[in-house]
Design a protein around this motif. Structure first.
Motif, PDB file in Angstrom:
ATOM      1  N   LYS A   1       4.735   2.855  -4.093  1.00  0.00           N
ATOM      2  CA  LYS A   1       3.743   3.533  -3.253  1.00  0.00           C
ATOM      3  C   LYS A   1       2.406   3.703  -3.969  1.00  0.00           C
ATOM      4  O   LYS A   1       1.345   3.574  -3.371  1.00  0.00           O
ATOM      5  N   ASN A   2       2.430   3.944  -5.288  1.00  0.00           N
ATOM      6  CA  ASN A   2       1.184   4.126  -6.052  1.00  0.00           C
ATOM      7  C   ASN A   2       0.361   2.851  -6.153  1.00  0.00           C
ATOM      8  O   ASN A   2      -0.861   2.900  -6.176  1.00  0.00           O
ATOM      9  N   CYS A   3       1.020   1.708  -6.259  1.00  0.00           N
ATOM     10  CA  CYS A   3       0.319   0.425  -6.434  1.00  0.00           C
ATOM     11  C   CYS A   3      -0.036  -0.242  -5.109  1.00  0.00           C
ATOM     12  O   CYS A   3      -0.801  -1.197  -5.091  1.00  0.00           O
TER      13      CYS A   3
END
Length: 54
Positions: free
Chosen positions: A51-53
């Motif tokens: 989700k962060n990338c």
């Protein structure tokens, strides 16, 4: 030995309950994999992003 589901950008392991994005080509009925979702995605996905990338 099972292939782990890891992010293509940061190489972090995708943990249970975590959201992610995967790019997958729909397989034919003959080559359709059956099994645990994380293992199957790790085998066939062209790209997996946490989700962060994403």
């Amino acid at each position: 030995m099972t292939k782990e589901l890891t992010c293509a950008n940061c190489n972090r392991k995708i943990e249970e309950g975590e959201e992610f994005t995967a790019t997958i080509t729909m397989p034919s009925e003959k080559s359709m994999l059956v099994g645990r979702l994380d293992t199957t995605i790790a085998k066939v996905a062209k790209k997996v992003l946490c989700k962060n990338c994403n």
